[in-house]
Write a protein that holds these residues in place. Structure first.
Motif, PDB file in Angstrom:
ATOM      1  N   MET A   1      35.380  39.965  26.916  1.00 36.72           N
ATOM      2  CA  MET A   1      36.755  40.401  27.032  1.00 36.72           C
ATOM      3  C   MET A   1      37.677  39.468  26.252  1.00 36.72           C
ATOM      4  N   ASN A   2      38.745  40.010  25.783  1.00 32.26           N
ATOM      5  CA  ASN A   2      39.703  39.240  25.019  1.00 32.26           C
ATOM      6  C   ASN A   2      40.500  38.306  25.950  1.00 32.26           C
ATOM      7  N   LYS A   3      40.883  37.137  25.438  1.00 35.51           N
ATOM      8  CA  LYS A   3      41.643  36.186  26.248  1.00 35.51           C
ATOM      9  C   LYS A   3      42.964  36.785  26.718  1.00 35.51           C
ATOM     10  N   VAL A   4      43.565  37.618  25.884  1.00 38.38           N
ATOM     11  CA  VAL A   4      44.845  38.229  26.245  1.00 38.38           C
ATOM     12  C   VAL A   4      44.670  39.141  27.449  1.00 38.38           C
ATOM     13  N   ARG A   5      43.582  39.867  27.497  1.00 44.09           N
ATOM     14  CA  ARG A   5      43.332  40.755  28.633  1.00 44.09           C
ATOM     15  C   ARG A   5      43.074  39.967  29.910  1.00 44.09           C
ATOM     16  N   LEU A   6      42.431  38.828  29.781  1.00 47.84           N
ATOM     17  CA  LEU A   6      42.202  37.995  30.963  1.00 47.84           C
ATOM     18  C   LEU A   6      43.517  37.459  31.520  1.00 47.84           C
ATOM     19  N   ILE A   7      44.437  37.092  30.642  1.00 49.56           N
ATOM     20  CA  ILE A   7      45.749  36.633  31.100  1.00 49.56           C
ATOM     21  C   ILE A   7      46.480  37.782  31.784  1.00 49.56           C
ATOM     22  N   GLY A   8      46.288  39.000  31.316  1.00 43.30           N
ATOM     23  CA  GLY A   8      46.910  40.159  31.937  1.00 43.30           C
ATOM     24  C   GLY A   8      46.354  40.485  33.316  1.00 43.30           C
ATOM     25  N   LEU A   9      45.145  40.056  33.604  1.00 40.91           N
ATOM     26  CA  LEU A   9      44.554  40.286  34.923  1.00 40.91           C
ATOM     27  C   LEU A   9      45.067  39.323  35.994  1.00 40.91           C
ATOM     28  N   ILE A  10      45.597  38.192  35.586  1.00 42.57           N
ATOM     29  CA  ILE A  10      46.058  37.187  36.543  1.00 42.57           C
ATOM     30  C   ILE A  10      47.119  37.746  37.495  1.00 42.57           C
ATOM     31  N   PRO A  11      48.185  38.413  37.003  1.00 46.15           N
ATOM     32  CA  PRO A  11      49.179  38.938  37.950  1.00 46.15           C
ATOM     33  C   PRO A  11      48.610  39.982  38.908  1.00 46.15           C
ATOM     34  N   ILE A  12      47.685  40.807  38.427  1.00 52.06           N
ATOM     35  CA  ILE A  12      47.082  41.821  39.291  1.00 52.06           C
ATOM     36  C   ILE A  12      46.310  41.149  40.420  1.00 52.06           C
ATOM     37  N   LEU A  14      46.710  38.098  41.551  1.00 47.49           N
ATOM     38  CA  LEU A  14      47.627  37.360  42.421  1.00 47.49           C
ATOM     39  C   LEU A  14      48.323  38.270  43.426  1.00 47.49           C
ATOM     40  N   LEU A  15      48.760  39.441  42.983  1.00 48.09           N
ATOM     41  CA  LEU A  15      49.569  40.296  43.848  1.00 48.09           C
ATOM     42  C   LEU A  15      48.764  41.307  44.659  1.00 48.09           C
ATOM     43  N   VAL A  16      47.539  41.618  44.230  1.00 45.49           N
ATOM     44  CA  VAL A  16      46.746  42.600  44.965  1.00 45.49           C
ATOM     45  C   VAL A  16      45.689  41.934  45.837  1.00 45.49           C
ATOM     46  N   VAL A  17      44.977  40.987  45.276  1.00 41.86           N
ATOM     47  CA  VAL A  17      43.878  40.357  46.008  1.00 41.86           C
ATOM     48  C   VAL A  17      44.351  39.133  46.805  1.00 41.86           C
ATOM     49  N   GLY A  18      45.289  38.391  46.248  1.00 40.24           N
ATOM     50  CA  GLY A  18      45.736  37.150  46.868  1.00 40.24           C
ATOM     51  C   GLY A  18      46.274  37.259  48.275  1.00 40.24           C
ATOM     52  N   PRO A  19      47.141  38.250  48.583  1.00 34.27           N
ATOM     53  CA  PRO A  19      47.674  38.327  49.951  1.00 34.27           C
ATOM     54  C   PRO A  19      46.621  38.540  51.027  1.00 34.27           C
ATOM     55  N   VAL A  20      45.481  39.076  50.664  1.00 36.28           N
ATOM     56  CA  VAL A  20      44.402  39.226  51.644  1.00 36.28           C
ATOM     57  C   VAL A  20      43.975  37.854  52.166  1.00 36.28           C
ATOM     58  N   PHE A  21      43.946  36.869  51.282  1.00 29.49           N
ATOM     59  CA  PHE A  21      43.517  35.530  51.668  1.00 29.49           C
ATOM     60  C   PHE A  21      44.669  34.661  52.154  1.00 29.49           C
ATOM     61  N   ALA A  22      45.900  34.986  51.760  1.00 28.82           N
ATOM     62  CA  ALA A  22      47.056  34.177  52.121  1.00 28.82           C
ATOM     63  C   ALA A  22      47.831  34.774  53.291  1.00 28.82           C
ATOM     64  N   VAL A  48      55.663  34.282  33.952  1.00 24.55           N
ATOM     65  CA  VAL A  48      55.110  33.304  33.005  1.00 24.55           C
ATOM     66  C   VAL A  48      53.959  33.934  32.218  1.00 24.55           C
ATOM     67  N   CYS A  49      53.094  34.660  32.896  1.00 21.23           N
ATOM     68  CA  CYS A  49      51.965  35.316  32.219  1.00 21.23           C
ATOM     69  C   CYS A  49      52.459  36.353  31.224  1.00 21.23           C
ATOM     70  N   MET A  50      53.476  37.114  31.582  1.00 17.93           N
ATOM     71  CA  MET A  50      54.002  38.130  30.667  1.00 17.93           C
ATOM     72  C   MET A  50      54.647  37.485  29.439  1.00 17.93           C
ATOM     73  N   THR A  51      55.276  36.335  29.612  1.00 15.23           N
ATOM     74  CA  THR A  51      55.846  35.615  28.474  1.00 15.23           C
ATOM     75  C   THR A  51      54.747  35.131  27.541  1.00 15.23           C
ATOM     76  N   VAL A  52      53.682  34.600  28.103  1.00 15.14           N
ATOM     77  CA  VAL A  52      52.553  34.142  27.287  1.00 15.14           C
ATOM     78  C   VAL A  52      51.916  35.317  26.552  1.00 15.14           C
TER      79      VAL A  52
END
Length: 66
Positions: A1-12, A14-22, A48-52
């Motif tokens: 996968m491209n590095k740009v696509r991996l950066i695009g997955l970070i917000p998803i 954080l906001l979809v999977v993260g609250p389950v654990f937090a 920040v991710c969208m700016t990058v």
């Protein structure tokens, strides 16, 4: 996968999977329940991710050079 696509997955993740654990009220951080603080940080990191992503996108570099 491209590095740009991996950066695009970070917000998803954080906001979809993260609250389950937090998902907890305690401890309070800056007077907010932990889950609310986590969502606030996730939204800030999303911008920040969208700016990058914008800076790394080759199509934007072509438009700036013209």
């Amino acid at each position: 996968m491209n590095k740009v696509r991996l950066i695009g997955l970070i917000p998803i993740l954080l906001l979809v999977v993260g609250p389950v654990f937090a998902n907890s009220v305690e401890p309070y951080v800056l007077g907010m329940p932990f889950l609310l603080f986590y969502i606030l940080i996730a939204v800030l990191l999303t911008s920040v991710c969208m700016t990058v992503l914008y800076l790394l996108d080759p199509k934007n570099k072509e438009e700036m050079d013209s």
